[in-house]
Structures are given as structure tokens and as C-alpha cells.
Scaffold this active site. Structure first.
Site, PDB file in Angstrom:
ATOM      1  N   CYS A 150      52.078  53.027 143.231  1.00  0.00           N
ATOM      2  CA  CYS A 150      51.172  54.118 142.308  1.00  0.00           C
ATOM      3  C   CYS A 150      49.595  53.451 142.895  1.00  0.00           C
ATOM      4  CB  CYS A 150      51.312  54.019 140.826  1.00  0.00           C
ATOM      5  SG  CYS A 150      50.756  52.200 140.067  1.00  0.00           S
ATOM      6  N   CYS A 169      50.621  55.511 134.600  1.00  0.00           N
ATOM      7  CA  CYS A 169      52.160  55.811 135.074  1.00  0.00           C
ATOM      8  C   CYS A 169      53.376  55.599 134.337  1.00  0.00           C
ATOM      9  CB  CYS A 169      52.227  55.453 136.495  1.00  0.00           C
ATOM     10  SG  CYS A 169      52.457  53.783 137.016  1.00  0.00           S
ATOM     11  N   GLU A 215      38.585  45.357 126.412  1.00  0.00           N
ATOM     12  CA  GLU A 215      37.992  44.353 127.611  1.00  0.00           C
ATOM     13  C   GLU A 215      37.270  43.395 126.814  1.00  0.00           C
ATOM     14  OE1 GLU A 215      38.607  44.347 130.555  1.00  0.00           O
ATOM     15  OE2 GLU A 215      39.425  46.316 131.282  1.00  0.00           O
ATOM     16  N   ASN A 233      42.940  50.829 143.415  1.00  0.00           N
ATOM     17  CA  ASN A 233      43.971  50.067 143.983  1.00  0.00           C
ATOM     18  C   ASN A 233      45.152  50.787 144.428  1.00  0.00           C
ATOM     19  OD1 ASN A 233      45.018  50.884 141.497  1.00  0.00           O
ATOM     20  ND2 ASN A 233      46.323  49.225 141.565  1.00  0.00           N
ATOM     21  N   ARG A 273      32.975  48.284 133.415  1.00  0.00           N
ATOM     22  CA  ARG A 273      33.893  47.978 132.796  1.00  0.00           C
ATOM     23  C   ARG A 273      33.875  48.197 131.055  1.00  0.00           C
ATOM     24  NH1 ARG A 273      37.629  44.301 133.614  1.00  0.00           N
ATOM     25  NH2 ARG A 273      36.466  43.768 135.737  1.00  0.00           N
ATOM     26  N   GLU A 296      35.894  45.819 142.049  1.00  0.00           N
ATOM     27  CA  GLU A 296      37.238  46.791 142.384  1.00  0.00           C
ATOM     28  C   GLU A 296      36.918  48.205 141.900  1.00  0.00           C
ATOM     29  OE1 GLU A 296      40.826  45.277 140.773  1.00  0.00           O
ATOM     30  OE2 GLU A 296      41.566  47.432 140.666  1.00  0.00           O
ATOM     31  N   ARG A 304      41.370  50.243 127.245  1.00  0.00           N
ATOM     32  CA  ARG A 304      41.820  48.774 127.403  1.00  0.00           C
ATOM     33  C   ARG A 304      40.930  47.982 126.548  1.00  0.00           C
ATOM     34  NH1 ARG A 304      43.244  47.395 133.623  1.00  0.00           N
ATOM     35  NH2 ARG A 304      44.876  49.034 133.551  1.00  0.00           N
ATOM     36  N   ARG A 359      34.170  53.875 137.983  1.00  0.00           N
ATOM     37  CA  ARG A 359      34.090  52.935 138.949  1.00  0.00           C
ATOM     38  C   ARG A 359      33.561  53.471 140.368  1.00  0.00           C
ATOM     39  NH1 ARG A 359      37.301  47.747 137.966  1.00  0.00           N
ATOM     40  NH2 ARG A 359      36.963  47.385 135.786  1.00  0.00           N
ATOM     41  N   ASP A 365      43.534  45.874 146.723  1.00  0.00           N
ATOM     42  CA  ASP A 365      42.290  46.482 145.875  1.00  0.00           C
ATOM     43  C   ASP A 365      41.368  47.054 146.842  1.00  0.00           C
ATOM     44  OD1 ASP A 365      43.343  45.845 143.418  1.00  0.00           O
ATOM     45  OD2 ASP A 365      42.243  43.967 142.941  1.00  0.00           O
ATOM     46  N   GLU A 371      45.620  58.973 138.329  1.00  0.00           N
ATOM     47  CA  GLU A 371      46.725  58.254 138.883  1.00  0.00           C
ATOM     48  C   GLU A 371      47.802  59.036 139.568  1.00  0.00           C
ATOM     49  OE1 GLU A 371      47.477  55.037 138.173  1.00  0.00           O
ATOM     50  OE2 GLU A 371      49.379  54.636 137.747  1.00  0.00           O
TER      51      GLU A 371
HETATM   52  P1  ATP Z   1      39.846  44.556 136.850  1.00  0.00           P
HETATM   53  O1  ATP Z   1      40.366  43.431 137.634  1.00  0.00           O
HETATM   54  O2  ATP Z   1      38.455  45.203 137.280  1.00  0.00           O
HETATM   55  O3  ATP Z   1      39.907  44.322 135.521  1.00  0.00           O
HETATM   56  P2  ATP Z   1      42.349  45.783 136.925  1.00  0.00           P
HETATM   57  O4  ATP Z   1      43.011  45.007 137.774  1.00  0.00           O
HETATM   58  O5  ATP Z   1      42.572  45.301 135.307  1.00  0.00           O
HETATM   59  O6  ATP Z   1      40.751  45.769 137.268  1.00  0.00           O
HETATM   60  P3  ATP Z   1      44.053  47.893 137.483  1.00  0.00           P
HETATM   61  O7  ATP Z   1      44.778  47.370 136.238  1.00  0.00           O
HETATM   62  O8  ATP Z   1      44.555  47.584 138.522  1.00  0.00           O
HETATM   63  O9  ATP Z   1      42.703  47.296 137.122  1.00  0.00           O
HETATM   64  O10 ATP Z   1      43.830  49.450 137.293  1.00  0.00           O
HETATM   65  C1  ATP Z   1      43.578  50.280 138.125  1.00  0.00           C
HETATM   66  C2  ATP Z   1      42.103  50.796 138.269  1.00  0.00           C
HETATM   67  O11 ATP Z   1      41.829  51.327 136.963  1.00  0.00           O
HETATM   68  C3  ATP Z   1      41.030  49.976 138.588  1.00  0.00           C
HETATM   69  O12 ATP Z   1      41.100  49.823 140.053  1.00  0.00           O
HETATM   70  C4  ATP Z   1      39.781  50.687 138.199  1.00  0.00           C
HETATM   71  O13 ATP Z   1      39.364  51.800 138.947  1.00  0.00           O
HETATM   72  C5  ATP Z   1      40.288  51.307 136.685  1.00  0.00           C
HETATM   73  N1  ATP Z   1      40.018  50.225 135.895  1.00  0.00           N
HETATM   74  C6  ATP Z   1      40.648  49.384 135.139  1.00  0.00           C
HETATM   75  N2  ATP Z   1      40.237  48.791 134.037  1.00  0.00           N
HETATM   76  C7  ATP Z   1      38.921  49.494 134.158  1.00  0.00           C
HETATM   77  C8  ATP Z   1      37.858  49.363 132.932  1.00  0.00           C
HETATM   78  N3  ATP Z   1      37.982  48.309 131.990  1.00  0.00           N
HETATM   79  N4  ATP Z   1      36.898  50.140 132.920  1.00  0.00           N
HETATM   80  C9  ATP Z   1      36.863  51.216 134.093  1.00  0.00           C
HETATM   81  N5  ATP Z   1      37.560  51.273 135.123  1.00  0.00           N
HETATM   82  C10 ATP Z   1      38.882  50.595 134.976  1.00  0.00           C
HETATM   83 ZN    ZN Z   2      50.629  53.015 137.920  1.00  0.00          ZN
HETATM   84 MG    MG Z   3      41.536  44.389 133.976  1.00  0.00          MG
END
Ligand code: ATP
Ligand code: ZN
Ligand code: MG
Length: 499
Positions: A457, A305, A337, A431, A346, A428, A335, A464, A415, A354
Site C-alpha cells: 500500500c 487500507c 499527534e 510512502n 502534521r 516524509e 491521528r 504533505r 519513505d 490510499e
Molecule cells: P510521520 O513519521 O511523519 O509521523 P508516519 O510514518 O506516521 O509519518 P504513515 O503512517 O506512513 O506516516 O502514513 C502515510 C502517509 O500519511 C504519510 O507519508 C503522510 O503523507 C500521511 N500522514 C501521516 N500522518 C500524518 C499527519 N499527522 N498529518 C498529515 N499527514 C500525515
Molecule cells: Zn495502507
Molecule cells: Mg506518525
């Protein structure tokens, strides 16, 4: 010793000799400067000039202070009066040099600091932290020491937060469901040739079957949530320049997770000729040579966003168009990771819808509630999964050391997590966040009535959702609910066979 102490030595270089006005300067320091450096501070507090000496055209000042009038503030205050006095003798200030600036403060020495910007040396000793700053006068004018102290405060708060386990509070739990599968769905999809690992890390190529499932999820989201709640679709940019992350606050902390984007310093082919030649001879891409020729201009979409906000940045919105409800599903998020990569759960490259809503505080809070209820129906009646909802500390509050604020439960994140039978772990999968006035403030968006503007948002991760559905229900559509099969069809499309 006071809780914080500043000791600053500055050299004021002037355009003429000061010897002749030595007495006048001494009188200025005594009669004018003293009260000026205590103005606004409680009795007995503030800054004092510990030492003042003149030689030729320079004046050296040693200023000591407590928290009330910080020594650099004292110097900034002195400068005007001093230049007026000097002007009467046709002398100007050429430059102010900072010979030394030392700050000593009470500090929990279990919070170790190795390096700080604008700090030459730092020393932990007897419950105190002593910093020798590396600053010039311009840095004092830019309030660098104040920001440094704010940074230390943030670090102190973040450390106090880190000790405790992350704030997590169960809000809701679904009924138990009958699981139809106990394997890792990623492995199963690989076996069946539904997905193939792509060339990049944490990146997959999705065949027709999972793609059909992702599109079904989007359609469910549109029909069950977005259309009934009055959302409209937009297309948000997927490259994010620094300017956006500075405003969204991400610039404070996302560096370890960013996919960086660089542009060539020039597109002149001659500038790149040796890179091309090197490749042609060796078949190796010469990373070192490339690094010298590019410039990092931002990163790939991380939170989805933030770049949207540029659309309304600096604008004033009439109250009657609220609440604004838009969503984006136009591209990937990225990201780094690192070691956390796992299956499609992940990823370094993932797909997400979004959802953004903007309104008054009341509107934003009540809309988040409506959204949650709509989501619940999907998970209950269509995906038919076992899941729970938890209140967690929002990323930006933890990052900015404002975790305490989340206890109010107005600003924060819910979450949605689901159990993966094959591992027994909870994942998760989406969110719902209420971000308070963070984004409107950061992007200078105002409301005509002057009321506070809020936003929220919600990120729906398609991989996921798939990971959760397939882990609990398996890969056979006949084990899914009728409601879901209405969107996916009874058979998933297959195209490829290999010999
Ligand atoms: P996590 O704690 O699992 O790393 P996050 O708190 O980093 O998640 P947010 O930043 O809240 O995730 O992102 C919102 C959404 O984006 C998550 O609920 C998930 O559906 C998706 N998401 C985030 N990171 C990933 C990833 N590395 N792979 C797949 N989906 C992801
Ligand atoms: Zn957002
Ligand atoms: Mg994360």
C-alpha cells in the site's frame, strides 16, 4: 538456575473423598504422571511433581518445570488421566483452583517493566524477573502464560531495537532544485486567508486555493500513476471497528494515537435526559455523565487500507484476477499527534489517497518498483521538487518486534521525504510499503492455486504534498512548472474578503 523456571500450585476439588484412594493416587503420580510430564522433553528435562497431598475431597499439587513442558501444560496433561482414574471410583473433578503460579526467567534488568496483564506482582532481581501470575484454570486453558511469555520476548526485542537509532537508509536522491521560497507556507497561507484553523485540534478549513491544489494533486496522481497502472477507485469505510484492527495488527499498538469512536449505550431519550438538562442549565457539556453512557466501538480511519480488507475477508481469489489494484480518496484520516502538531505538515485530521495492490510475491514487489518510478516522474517533471527516498523499518515490524525481518528488504517501507527550505528539515510526504502476507493472512484471504498472497500500500498525503511544494516553490503559480499549472490553472480561485 535454569533460564526459565515455573512453579505452580493447584488444588483439585473433587466430588467425593479421596482418602480411600490415597495409595492409588500416589501410584498414579509416580508411574503414569512422571513419564507424561517428561514426554517430548530432552532427557533430564520437563516437569516434575514436587509435592502432592490429599485431604478430604481435595488434591493439592505442586509442579515445577523448565521451558520444555511448562508447568501449566503439565497440569493440563495431568487432568485427563486423573479424571479417568477418579471416574473409576465414581468421583468427578468439580474445579481446579490455581493457588499460586510463579515464573522466573533471565532478564536484562535495564528493561524495566512496571505492570503486566495477568501478573499480580513482578520483581527484578539479580538479572532475573520473577512474576507471580494472577490466573485461574480457564486462563491456563486459554494459554495466557504462553502469550505472556511471547509478550516478554517481544518487549525484549523491541528494547534491543530501541537502543539503536531507527533503521533509515538512503535509496535515492533527486537533483538539487532552485528554491523559490524560504518561509513557512502554513503561515503564509494563513496570512493570505487561504486556510483558517478549524475548531478542532490539528484541523484546518481549506479555502478555495489550497482545495484547488489538492484536487490538482489527485488529478496528477490519477493521470500519471493510477490510470496507466490500471487502478480502479473504491470507497473504504472511515470508521474502523476493533474487529478490523485486531486483524490488521493495529490493535497491538495504536492506542496512544487513535481518535476513539463511541456509540450511546442506548438511544432512549430518557436515558439521556439528565445530560440534556444539565447542558441546558449550565451551557457546559457534562463529559463525566456522557462517559458513563457511551461505549468505545473503534476509531476513526488511521491507516486507511485496513477496513478495505473486509471486502475480501475469508474469500478465495482466482489467480487470473491478480494483481488487484484499487485506491481510495473518500475521506479523512485522523491521528492524535499530541505535541507534534505543526502547520499543515502534521495534523490530527488529514487527507490522503490510499493505493492498495494485491498479488503474488513477485507481482507485489515488482509493482512497488513501477509505482516508485511513476512517482519519481511526478516529483521531477511536474512538482519539480527536491526529494529523496529512504528505506525504513515498517511500523508493524517495529511494533511487533520483528524488525530483523526487514533486513531482507522484501517486506518494508520506502519513505519519500522532501526538504523544507524554511526550516532545513526533511518531511516524509508519502510512502510505498510492501506488507508481505500480513494482510491476506490477517483477513484470511487465499489464492486458488494455494500460492502465497502478498500486498502493498502507498499513502499519498495531500497536505504533505502541498507543504512540500509550497515550501520549495512558494504560493505563486507563476513560480510553478507549466506541467503543474496545467492542473491548477494560472490563477487560484479566491472568494472571501473580510472587513
Ligand atoms: P510521520 O513519521 O511523519 O509521523 P508516519 O510514518 O506516521 O509519518 P504513515 O503512517 O506512513 O506516516 O502514513 C502515510 C502517509 O500519511 C504519510 O507519508 C503522510 O503523507 C500521511 N500522514 C501521516 N500522518 C500524518 C499527519 N499527522 N498529518 C498529515 N499527514 C500525515
Ligand atoms: Zn495502507
Ligand atoms: Mg506518525
Amino acid at each position: 538456575m535454569p533460564d526459565i523456571q515455573f512453579r505452580l500450585v493447584a488444588v483439585v476439588r473433587c466430588s467425593g473423598a479421596l482418602e480411600a484412594i490415597r495409595d492409588e493416587l500416589a501410584a498414579f503420580m509416580r508411574d503414569r504422571a512422571e513419564p507424561l510430564l517428561k514426554r517430548g522433553a530432552p532427557p533430564g528435562c520437563g516437569a516434575i511433581i514436587e509435592h502432592c497431598s490429599v485431604s478430604d475431597d481435595t488434591l493439592e499439587l505442586e509442579i515445577r518445570s523448565d521451558r520444555f513442558v511448562r508447568a501449566h501444560d503439565a497440569l493440563l496433561r495431568l487432568k485427563n488421566g486423573l479424571s479417568r482414574l477418579l471416574a473409576r471410583h465414581r468421583i468427578g473433578i468439580r474445579a481446579i483452583e490455581i493457588k499460586s503460579y510463579e515464573v522466573s526467567l533471565e532478564w536484562d534488568t535495564s528493561i524495566k517493566l512496571k505492570r503486566l496483564p495477568f501478573v499480580r506482582t513482578l520483581k527484578h532481581e539479580d538479572g532475573r524477573l520473577t512474576l507471580v501470575l494472577d490466573v485461574d484454570y480457564a486462563a491456563l486453558e486459554r494459554r495466557i502464560p504462553d502469550r505472556l511469555l511471547k509478550l516478554l520476548e517481544d518487549k525484549r526485542e523491541a528494547a534491543s531495537w530501541k537502543g539503536k537509532s531507527e533503521h533509515w537508509e538512503l535509496l535515492f536522491e533527486s537533483e538539487h532544485r532552485q528554491w523559490k521560497f524560504d518561509k513557512d507556507p502554513t503561515e503564509e497561507m494563513v496570512k493570505r486567508g487561504w486556510i483558517v484553523h478549524a475548531a478542532g485540534r490539528g484541523q484546518w478549513i481549506y479555502g478555495p486555493q489550497p482545495t484547488r491544489i489538492f484536487r490538482a494533486f489527485e488529478q496528477i496522481l490519477i493521470e500519471e500513476v493510477l490510470r496507466p497502472l490500471g487502478y480502479v477507485e473504491m470507497i473504504f469505510p472511515k470508521f474502523v471497528p476493533w474487529a478490523v484492527w485486531k486483524r490488521s495488527g493495529h490493535a497491538k499498538g495504536i492506542y496512544p494515537e487513535v481518535y476513539y469512536v463511541c456509540t450511546p449505550k442506548t438511544r432512549d431519550p430518557e436515558y439521556w435526559e439528565d445530560v440534556m438538562d444539565y447542558y441546558k442549565i449550565t451551557n457546559e457539556v457534562p463529559l463525566d455523565m456522557i462517559m458513563e453512557r457511551i461505549e468505545p466501538v473503534g476509531g476513526m480511519c488511521y491507516a486507511q487500507c485496513p477496513p478495505f480488507w473486509v471486502f475480501i475477508q475469508g474469500r478465495t481469489i482466482p489467480d487470473d484476477i491478480l494483481p488487484i489494484k484499487v485506491f481510495d480518496r473518500s475521506g479523512t484520516s485522523h491521528r492524535y499527534e499530541s505535541g507534534g502538531l505543526h502547520g499543515i505538515e502534521r495534523l490530527d485530521e488529514f487527507h490522503r489517497v490510499e493505493i492498495v495492490w494485491i498479488g503474488t510475491k513477485e507481482q507485489v514487489i515488482s509493482h512497488a518498483e513501477e509505482l516508485r518510478m511513476r512517482y519519481r516522474r511526478i516529483f521531477d517533471e511536474i512538482l519539480d521538487i527536491e526529494w529523496r527516498e529512504a528505506w525504513v523499518t515498517p511500523w508493524f515490524m517495529a511494533q511487533e518486534g520483528r524488525a530483523g525481518l526487514a533486513e531482507l528488504k522484501e517486506v518494508g517501507t520506502v519513505d519519500f521525504e522532501a526538504i523544507l527550505p524554511y526550516s532545513g528539515k526533511w518531511l516524509e510526504f508519502q510512502n510505498v510499503s510492501i506488507n508481505g502476507d500480513k494482510y491476506p493472512k490477517g483477513f484470511s484471504v487465499k489464492l486458488q492455486s494455494g500460492k502465497e498472497l502478498w500486498s502493498g500500500c502507498s499513502g499519498v498525503g495531500l497536505e504533505r504534498w502541498a507543504a512540500v511544494l509550497l515550501a520549495q516553490k512558494g504560493l505563486e503559480p507563476h513560480n510553478w512548472s507549466d506541467a503543474l499549472r496545467r492542473y491548477t490553472g494560472d490563477r487560484l480561485p479566491g472568494v472571501f474578503r473580510f472587513l
